[in-house]
Design an enzyme around this catalytic site. Structure first.
Site, mmCIF file in Angstrom:
data_model
loop_
_atom_site.group_PDB
_atom_site.id
_atom_site.type_symbol
_atom_site.label_atom_id
_atom_site.label_comp_id
_atom_site.label_asym_id
_atom_site.label_seq_id
_atom_site.Cartn_x
_atom_site.Cartn_y
_atom_site.Cartn_z
ATOM 1 N N SER A 98 138.413 34.345 42.869
ATOM 2 C CA SER A 98 139.579 34.811 42.105
ATOM 3 C C SER A 98 139.311 34.915 40.611
ATOM 4 O O SER A 98 140.074 35.556 39.887
ATOM 5 C CB SER A 98 140.780 33.885 42.346
ATOM 6 O OG SER A 98 140.541 32.611 41.795
ATOM 7 N N LYS A 158 142.192 29.094 36.572
ATOM 8 C CA LYS A 158 142.796 30.375 36.193
ATOM 9 C C LYS A 158 142.708 30.536 34.675
ATOM 10 O O LYS A 158 142.399 29.595 33.946
ATOM 11 C CB LYS A 158 144.265 30.451 36.621
ATOM 12 C CG LYS A 158 144.521 30.241 38.106
ATOM 13 C CD LYS A 158 143.981 31.358 38.976
ATOM 14 C CE LYS A 158 144.230 31.078 40.452
ATOM 15 N NZ LYS A 158 143.527 32.061 41.321
#
Length: 254
Positions: free
Chosen positions: A61, A102
């Site tokens: 991701s 993230k």
């Protein structure tokens, strides 16, 4: 013979070592180098262990910045030190009961939306994001403007079409945001494979100050310098001894 003296003649020089003064000085410097090297080497490792935490990123991701299975070093920080553009490690029970990695794209008080000509918009400014996959838009589908509450963060993965991030939680009570207090660390470098320090997120500079890099380069420099001193100091004895024997043999052959 009972009348013979048992007194022995002392060696010339009063029993002092026959080791040349220059060699003794070299040995002292060698020992000093090894001792200093150990201090730098162990001190560097100890400093790194206190400041950094290793993580393995399980998914793609954050590609291409961080690939699936990559090992990263993340600096332990307080959530109040997080800035826009930081890649952080956090844990939020609403998202998953496990550490996640993230990128912070908006902080408390910011507005964030997508997309303007394929780019993320924060506080009305289109953000350049060179860390995204080449030619990829900021999002596959747009999302309406979100106002980030104070003390919270809006986070996205760099591989936007394959990331369960704030956009997947927009309908949650917190509007996809995460508390600053959920942040444990800020990623400084990818160490396996050895991709090095993360690039600076310059696209966010116009919105405020960026985070300063952690002390990883200094830690590595201390460890390397310590290793060089240890090896150099330890090698002095054998090298000096071999050189001395060579000189003795050369002198004896004359």
């Amino acid at each position: 013979m009972g009348g013979e003296s048992t007194t022995r003649t002392a060696p010339r020089g009063g029993g002092a070592s026959r080791t040349p003064a220059g060699r003794r000085t070299g040995q002292r410097l060698s020992n000093l180098a090894v001792a200093l090297g150990l201090v730098l080497f162990l001190g560097g490792f100890a400093w790194g262990a206190v400041v950094y935490r290793p993580y393995t990123v399980p998914t793609s991701s954050m590609a291409p910045t961080i690939g699936a299975g990559d090992r990263v070093l993340a600096q332990r920080i307080d959530g109040t030190d997080v800035r826009r553009g930081d890649v952080v490690v956090f844990k939020d029970a609403t998202w998953a009961n496990a550490p996640m990695v993230k990128r912070v794209v908006a902080v408390g008080g910011d507005t964030v939306a997508c997309c303007q000509e394929g780019r993320l918009k924060v506080n009305g400014k289109a953000i350049e994001e060179p860390y995204l996959p080449a030619g990829a838009p900021a999002e596959i589908t747009g999302f309406p403007t979100v106002t980030v509450p104070e003390g919270r963060l809006f986070l996205l993965g760099d591989e936007r079409d394959n990331s369960v991030d704030s956009t997947a939680h927009l309908t949650d009570a917190a509007g996809g945001t995460v508390s600053r207090g959920a942040v444990d660390a800020r990623v400084d470098a990818v160490v396996w494979p050895m991709n090095g320090m993360l690039q600076r997120p310059t696209g966010f500079e116009t919105l405020g100050g960026l985070s300063s890099p952690g002390p990883l380069r200094t830690v590595v420099a201390l460890v390397i310098a310590g290793a060089v001193l240890i090896l150099g100091g330890a090698a002095y004895g054998p090298v000096a001894g071999r050189a001395a024997r060579s000189r003795t043999e050369a002198a004896g052959g004359r």
